[in-house]
Design an enzyme around this catalytic site. Structure first.
Site, PDB file in Angstrom:
ATOM      1  N   LYS A  16      -1.879  92.527  46.849  1.00  0.00           N
ATOM      2  CA  LYS A  16      -1.046  91.718  47.758  1.00  0.00           C
ATOM      3  C   LYS A  16       0.429  92.133  47.654  1.00  0.00           C
ATOM      4  CE  LYS A  16      -2.448  87.808  45.865  1.00  0.00           C
ATOM      5  NZ  LYS A  16      -3.352  88.360  44.812  1.00  0.00           N
ATOM      6  N   ARG A  91      -2.774  78.217  47.099  1.00  0.00           N
ATOM      7  CA  ARG A  91      -3.716  78.632  46.056  1.00  0.00           C
ATOM      8  C   ARG A  91      -4.872  77.639  45.922  1.00  0.00           C
ATOM      9  NH1 ARG A  91      -1.016  82.933  43.484  1.00  0.00           N
ATOM     10  NH2 ARG A  91      -1.859  83.328  41.439  1.00  0.00           N
ATOM     11  N   ARG A 130      -1.758  97.522  35.296  1.00  0.00           N
ATOM     12  CA  ARG A 130      -0.567  97.166  36.105  1.00  0.00           C
ATOM     13  C   ARG A 130       0.696  97.112  35.241  1.00  0.00           C
ATOM     14  NH1 ARG A 130      -0.512  92.061  40.036  1.00  0.00           N
ATOM     15  NH2 ARG A 130      -1.212  90.915  38.199  1.00  0.00           N
ATOM     16  N   ARG A 163       2.848  92.266  32.363  1.00  0.00           N
ATOM     17  CA  ARG A 163       2.985  90.812  32.401  1.00  0.00           C
ATOM     18  C   ARG A 163       2.165  90.177  31.283  1.00  0.00           C
ATOM     19  NH1 ARG A 163       1.673  89.366  38.630  1.00  0.00           N
ATOM     20  NH2 ARG A 163       0.553  87.694  37.551  1.00  0.00           N
ATOM     21  N   ARG A 174      -8.018  83.836  35.027  1.00  0.00           N
ATOM     22  CA  ARG A 174      -7.402  83.856  36.364  1.00  0.00           C
ATOM     23  C   ARG A 174      -8.447  84.116  37.437  1.00  0.00           C
ATOM     24  NH1 ARG A 174      -3.095  88.160  35.415  1.00  0.00           N
ATOM     25  NH2 ARG A 174      -2.621  87.965  37.610  1.00  0.00           N
TER      26      ARG A 174
END
Ligand code: ADP
Ligand code: ADP
Length: 224
Positions: A16, A91, A130, A163, A174
């Protein structure tokens, strides 16, 4: 001119943020990324950051009362008058309903919910690799999209980090939060006729081409 009020949907790591960077340039839309806003609040040590921090670290959603008012205020700002690109909100169903109600009050509507779909095992591979920049949240992947210089953002020269919530045990949490709480809004938007699906397993350029063509068509249809 017609408005482009858009929501990006998809599991964590679907791409995204990667796509939003491109679409922001294509369509000059204000980009509202709730995760980036919350991480900035944590870094600033603001009240919001303090209240959100533990939830984020554990991979849970932050409570609705912390986020809904904040995002609706953004959407109602003058700079979003001609449209916006929302990433990370809504969400859950409550957030989706509150966004609809706020839009209706302004005599506006959502043009599309753009779902970038990627299976769970690919999500895990993407999130593990990431890296994000500390300044603007520009996104990289250690294998598939590395920066030119190790650990440094190509765009603004800031440091790249992993992160906290990209640790492998938090990714699983998640993902389950996504399937339980966020996925139901796919059906919500489908019922309202605004859902558009994209195959997020394609390479970033192909996903971008498909998104851009779809949004350009939406704009044309709206102008006719
Ligand atoms: P991702 O990269 O997984 O899509 P984000 O950067 O959008 O993640 O969000 C990171 C974290 O911030 C979430 O796991 C959650 O704790 C919190 N968060 C972001 N947006 C929302 C929201 N709309 N409602 C509740 N929590 C949110
Ligand atoms: P999200 O904002 O949905 O959490 P990101 O845009 O941060 O997702 O992307 C997650 C990771 O996957 C990043 O490391 C990014 O470089 C990589 N990535 C994004 N899009 C693709 C793609 N189409 N194919 C392969 N890797 C991708």
């Amino acid at each position: 001119m017609s408005e482009l009020n858009l929501v990006l949907l998809g599991p964590p790591g679907a791409g995204k943020g990667t796509q939003a960077e491109r679409l922001e340039e294509d369509f000059h839309l204000p980009y509202i990324a709730t995760g980036n806003m919350l991480r900035a609040a944590v870094a600033d040590g603001s009240d919001l950051g303090k209240q959100a921090q533990e939830h984020m670290k554990a991979g849970r959603l932050v409570p609705d009362e912390l986020i809904i008012g904040l995002i609706l205020e953004c959407v109602e700002e003058d700079k979003c008058r001609d449209g916006f690109l929302l990433d990370g909100f809504p969400r859950n169903t409550e957030q989706a309903e509150r966004l609809d109600a706020a839009m209706q009050k302004l005599d506006r509507r959502l043009n599309a919910a753009l779902l970038i779909d990627v299976p769970d095992d690919e999500v895990v591979r993407r999130i593990t690799g990431r890296r994000v920049c500390t300044k603007e949240g520009h996104v990289y992947h250690v294998e598939t999209n590395p920066p030119k210089h190790d650990g440094v953002c190509d765009i603004d020269g800031s440091k790249l980090i992993q992160r906290d919530d990209d640790a492998s045990d938090v990714i699983r949490e998640r993902l389950s939060v996504y399937h339980e709480q966020t996925e139901p809004i796919v059906g919500y938007y489908e019922d309202r006729g605004v859902l558009k699906r994209f195959d997020g397993t394609r390479n970033p350029t192909e996903v971008h081409d498909h998104l851009r063509a779809t949004i350009a068509t939406l704009r044309l249809e709206d102008e006719i």
